[in-house]
Design an enzyme around this catalytic site. Sequence first.
Site, short mmCIF file in Angstrom:
data_model
loop_
_atom_site.label_atom_id
_atom_site.label_comp_id
_atom_site.label_asym_id
_atom_site.label_seq_id
_atom_site.Cartn_x
_atom_site.Cartn_y
_atom_site.Cartn_z
N HIS A 257 14.55 2.19 2.57
CA HIS A 257 13.40 1.39 2.99
C HIS A 257 13.83 0.57 4.21
O HIS A 257 15.01 0.26 4.39
CB HIS A 257 13.01 0.47 1.82
CG HIS A 257 11.75 -0.30 2.01
ND1 HIS A 257 11.68 -1.44 2.80
CD2 HIS A 257 10.51 -0.15 1.48
CE1 HIS A 257 10.45 -1.94 2.75
NE2 HIS A 257 9.72 -1.17 1.96
N ASP B 215 20.03 -1.32 -3.98
CA ASP B 215 18.62 -1.70 -3.91
C ASP B 215 17.91 -1.12 -5.14
O ASP B 215 17.73 0.08 -5.25
CB ASP B 215 18.01 -1.14 -2.61
CG ASP B 215 16.51 -1.36 -2.49
OD1 ASP B 215 15.90 -1.89 -3.44
OD2 ASP B 215 15.95 -0.97 -1.45
N GLN C 95 12.88 0.05 -6.74
CA GLN C 95 12.10 1.14 -7.32
C GLN C 95 12.69 1.67 -8.62
O GLN C 95 12.17 2.62 -9.19
CB GLN C 95 11.97 2.29 -6.31
CG GLN C 95 11.19 1.94 -5.07
CD GLN C 95 9.72 1.69 -5.35
OE1 GLN C 95 9.16 2.16 -6.34
NE2 GLN C 95 9.07 0.92 -4.49
N LYS D 16 7.24 -5.27 -8.40
CA LYS D 16 7.41 -3.84 -8.70
C LYS D 16 7.61 -3.60 -10.20
O LYS D 16 7.62 -2.45 -10.64
CB LYS D 16 8.65 -3.29 -7.97
CG LYS D 16 8.71 -3.56 -6.48
CD LYS D 16 7.79 -2.68 -5.68
CE LYS D 16 8.10 -2.84 -4.18
NZ LYS D 16 7.21 -2.04 -3.33
N CYS E 286 7.01 2.28 4.78
CA CYS E 286 8.14 1.47 5.27
C CYS E 286 9.46 2.24 5.12
O CYS E 286 10.50 1.68 4.77
CB CYS E 286 8.23 0.14 4.54
SG CYS E 286 6.82 -0.94 4.86
#
Length: 630
Positions: free
Chosen positions: A344, A421, A424, A447, A585
């Site tokens: 991202h 990260d 997600q 999220k 993004c």
Amino acid sequence: MSTSDPKGPASAGSSPSLPEGYAPLTTQLPRANETPNFPTAAAASTPGIALAAARVPGGPSLPDFDPMTLTRVISQMANEMFSAPIPPAMGAPGPQDVSSLAPSASAPSPPAGAAGSTAPMMTSPPETPAAMPNPSPNVPGGSSPFDAPPNFSAIEFPPDLFGGFDPSKDLSLPVAPPIAEMPQIPAQNEIKSPAAVPPALSLESFEIVPHDDISIRGLGREPFDANVIKREFPILSEPVHGKRLVWLDNAATTQKPQAVIDRLKFFYEHENSNIHRAAHTLAAKATDAYESARESVRRFIKAPQAKDIVFVRGTTEGINLVAQSWGRKNITQGDEIVITWLEHHANIVPWQMLCQEKGARLRVAPVDDRGQVLLDEYEKLLNTKTRLVAFTQVSNALGTITPAKEMIDMAHRHGATVLLDGAQSVSHMPVDVQELGCDFFVFSGHKVFAPTGIGAVYGKSDLLEHMPPWQGGGNMIQDVTFERTTYQGPPFRFEAGTGNIADAVGLGAALDWLSKVGVERVERYEHELLEYATKELRAVDGLTMIGTAPNKAGVLSFILAGQKTEEVGGMLDQEGIAVRSGHHCAQPILRRFGLEATVRASLAPYNTMGDIDALVAALHRLQSGRSGMR
């Protein structure tokens, strides 16, 4: 209620008249060496009874029934069966062995393909059993729970629940011969007081596994029913353009369950205050709620201690915190930072800025044509100059799940620090930062069913202790004079000013809610839903899936021949279907596939097969040029 997939409807004349699409109910004795899946039955050392209302192709859909009503009916049926004579094929086994039991010659054989086919079918109404000469001393009043036939007429069945089949009239069990003696109760299950055993035992655990609808699944002690979960989200009842809302934009943001909405409301009604500073009651309540949320985050990602958790606005701010604090202190000219093509923008731009400031070099690990990181090429980028590796656990654009632990271990072998990260991943799979071994882990609340504007950074204690603050202000200081400032320790050193208190509390509530649902169950269910959706989408004319890695989370990125992605998104919106169209993004990874944009549908545990069917049907209409897509 556990079932096996039937091969077809029961043969005529072998069982009571059932609604079309259902095989008969059966009883089943658990194996002697396994624990029954019914806690109350196991505690009383009573033979467990598994009920099977197995769906066959073409039958009615279980989600059409109210789950609570269905559960109540199933429980009542089970209780009546517990009070019934043991069928001949079940006999009266001792606590250790059932292998010697032989089916009664008079017991009817189940039809081929019926669920629970190893047990006798319920056919003719039972005769009155003979009195049992040796009643069990462990049953209240000295009577056995098996001395009377089941009384299905006492059960209140909802009208038309079984499509004309009336279990109170048409369902019964064969009669057992007299039982000489009740099974002896194992020592560990001895009942100290006769009053502790109710006359009718309660069915506390069951599984429901339909034949072909994955929106309801038996995944443990309670059924996982996406239709029930959907009803916990008020906004999913919101009409859009006169259609029911189908929310398939979960990778952008998830909706909020009533539990989170109620927790925010309670905070503002009963706890609202600034934290850590005042001595009054509301300040203490707000501080307790805020720090309890920090503990919920720690517990959810399995961090060692709560002080390793820093509240931020989201993943983007979390990555910038690490870049501006740890990065500015530790990255120098000539150092290298490694990322991947899957990232991202939030995991690209902060490192570009840091490299430009420090004279460092940004290196990118490639991916193959399916969207998987090429591990050999990734490892070739690692060397003594590599100071930091930053990569995503799940691609927001493709859904690819990276081999995170393997990549982290590779980086550590070369002495690099690793940021993972998790924006997600946290809502789709269990996360254990200690098992993964990452040095930093960042994610966003919105999220994972929490409010916007809140997120968290996990950092290893030894790293956080030596990182300077990246913002200055109140709440992060111990003492201030005009000459010097003494800062607090982590995590408060990194939380300057008044934080997003209420939404941090909301984040804690969301993680507690998801923990109650079961992240492992969500992962299994979403995988099945992803497979179903992938198969159905591939049947749409002109549709090409982008990102086909075998290990994926619930992201479906695609393009339609002859259609612009933004127009597809707009047309689906007219059908009440929310998807994302654009570059997500993540422009570099889409350009790796020669694209500037895709249509992206992304999943959550409240999505069902019906949602997927609505999406696919709308795409079929769009591609066929039929009216109805405005």
